[in-house]
Write a protein that holds these residues in place. Structure first.
Motif, PDB file in Angstrom:
ATOM      1  N   ILE A 186     -54.535   6.364 -53.580  1.00  0.00           N
ATOM      2  CA  ILE A 186     -53.407   6.043 -54.455  1.00  0.00           C
ATOM      3  C   ILE A 186     -52.106   6.572 -53.869  1.00  0.00           C
ATOM      4  CG2 ILE A 186     -52.381   6.484 -56.729  1.00  0.00           C
ATOM      5  CD1 ILE A 186     -55.228   6.562 -57.856  1.00  0.00           C
ATOM      6  N   MET A 187     -52.163   7.774 -53.321  1.00  0.00           N
ATOM      7  CA  MET A 187     -50.959   8.381 -52.739  1.00  0.00           C
ATOM      8  C   MET A 187     -50.453   7.566 -51.551  1.00  0.00           C
ATOM      9  SD  MET A 187     -48.767  10.696 -52.990  1.00  0.00           S
ATOM     10  CE  MET A 187     -48.485  12.428 -52.951  1.00  0.00           C
ATOM     11  N   LYS A 188     -51.378   7.086 -50.703  1.00  0.00           N
ATOM     12  CA  LYS A 188     -50.983   6.332 -49.508  1.00  0.00           C
ATOM     13  C   LYS A 188     -50.460   4.944 -49.859  1.00  0.00           C
ATOM     14  CE  LYS A 188     -54.187   8.620 -46.302  1.00  0.00           C
ATOM     15  NZ  LYS A 188     -55.413   8.469 -45.462  1.00  0.00           N
ATOM     16  N   THR A 189     -51.103   4.280 -50.810  1.00  0.00           N
ATOM     17  CA  THR A 189     -50.735   2.901 -51.126  1.00  0.00           C
ATOM     18  C   THR A 189     -49.619   2.772 -52.155  1.00  0.00           C
ATOM     19  OG1 THR A 189     -52.478   2.769 -52.814  1.00  0.00           O
ATOM     20  CG2 THR A 189     -53.055   2.057 -50.586  1.00  0.00           C
ATOM     21  N   GLU A 190     -49.513   3.749 -53.061  1.00  0.00           N
ATOM     22  CA  GLU A 190     -48.548   3.601 -54.149  1.00  0.00           C
ATOM     23  C   GLU A 190     -47.584   4.769 -54.300  1.00  0.00           C
ATOM     24  OE1 GLU A 190     -50.404   1.876 -57.799  1.00  0.00           O
ATOM     25  OE2 GLU A 190     -52.268   2.230 -56.705  1.00  0.00           O
TER      26      GLU A 190
END
Length: 355
Positions: A72-76
């Motif tokens: 989630i951190m990497k994509t959003e």
């Protein structure tokens, strides 16, 4: 001196006259809303991951908790942990306000209507159950929207794409989600999955209040206002209540997102029992408890903070204790129904009428 200092501090946020003039049920609504919104925001990241575990089984199960957070951190980015939280807070504030207030009101109604009924844990169980059902019916569409928004896993760059060409971009926000659900399935669509919600909330809400109030009864009087004690009682209450009802929460989440993952609308219209059986047969019984470990991490602070903030807000707003309010209501009802039992020497006309 200490009492005067506390009075001045309270007056900074809300004038004393306004506090005293506010009806008790309004104070309970305010206290419940503040408690719910604060607790929900604290645990929003865990709530997002839990929903993804419940609904995107293959995609997130292999990653685990830490892997899901990283994805989630990497994509959003950081805001990704709060996707759907706007709808969540918009739902939880009125939901918690209604839940706590309805619990207090149902409890008073039972005591005033049936004075012989005991005020033990069974009363808390019944009042909590019906309060939970009442709150769900009034706020369910917002929970549905929150789930659909949290279900989406979209990179920030894709959020600005206005075209619906990408199947990943389904809803642009709360209003867009409401609009499309209503256009697609009408009012019934906004209550998709409400049945398992009600099946789950009745025992969960009842057990939550039951365990919390029962544990508080065994706390020594000199520790009843200790915030740490309230946090512990709230944590255990949420933990026990959630364990018994969690499978229905999984069923509810999957029913809410079925239209996003199943093209066949006849299949997507499965009911509660059919969805429960389908999950058991195709995904295994473990899926009925998918995300439970995360839910434990979420429930412990959420319920604990909720109950604690609610009690603190009630003290700040000077809400009378449950028993004091109930006794006052019973006395008022009896006085109004039996006016002759209250003699008044200052009202001769009344005395002559009664004679």
């Amino acid at each position: 001196m200490e009492e005067k200092r506390e009075e001045r501090e309270k007056g900074v946020f809300m004038p004393n006259g306004l506090i005293e003039g506010t009806p008790v049920f309004v104070k309970e609504l305010i206290a419940g809303g503040v408690a719910g919104g604060f607790a929900k925001t604290v645990v929003a990241p865990l709530e997002r991951v839990k929903i993804l575990f419940q609904t995107r089984r293959a995609e997130f199960h292999s990653l685990g908790l830490s892997g899901s957070f990283s994805k989630i951190m990497k994509t959003e980015g950081v805001l990704g942990f709060y996707r759907g939280n706007g709808a969540s807070v918009a739902r939880i504030v009125p939901y918690a306000a209604l839940h706590y207030m309805a619990y207090e009101e149902y409890r008073r109604w039972v005591i005033s209507g049936f004075p012989g009924v005991g005020r033990g844990p069974v009363l808390d169980l019944l009042a909590g159950s019906f309060a939970g059902g009442t709150a769900v019916l009034f706020t369910y569409p917002l929970d549905l929207v929150r789930t659909k928004l949290a279900y989406q896993v979209v990179e920030p760059s894709k959020l600005n794409i206005k075209s619906r060409a990408s199947k990943d971009v389904v809803y642009k926000g709360i209003r867009d989600c409401f609009s499309n659900i209503y256009k697609d399935a009408g009012l019934r669509g906004l209550y998709r999955g409400v049945a398992p919600s009600l099946y789950g909330i009745f025992p969960y809400a009842g057990l939550k209040f039951y365990f919390y109030e029962e544990m508080k009864r065994h706390v020594p009087q000199n520790h009843k206002n200790d915030i740490t004690v309230k946090l512990v009682c709230g944590s255990i209450a949420g933990l026990l209540g959630q364990t018994f009802t969690y499978p229905l929460d999984v069923v509810r989440r999957q029913m809410q997102v079925q239209r996003l993952v199943i093209s066949d609308h006849n299949i997507a219209k499965r009911g509660t029992i059919e969805t429960l059986v389908m999950i058991f047969q195709t995904q295994g019984w473990k899926q009925l408890f998918s995300g439970l470990s995360i839910n434990y991490l979420k429930v412990v602070p959420s319920v604990a903070i909720g109950f604690t903030v609610y009690d603190v807000m009630k003290a700040y707003l000077r809400v009378p204790s449950r028993d004091e309010a109930a006794v006052a209501k019973v006395v008022d009802i009896r006085e109004n129904s039996h006016p002759s039992s209250i003699p008044s020497s200052s009202s001769p006309s009344l005395s002559r009428t009664q004679q």
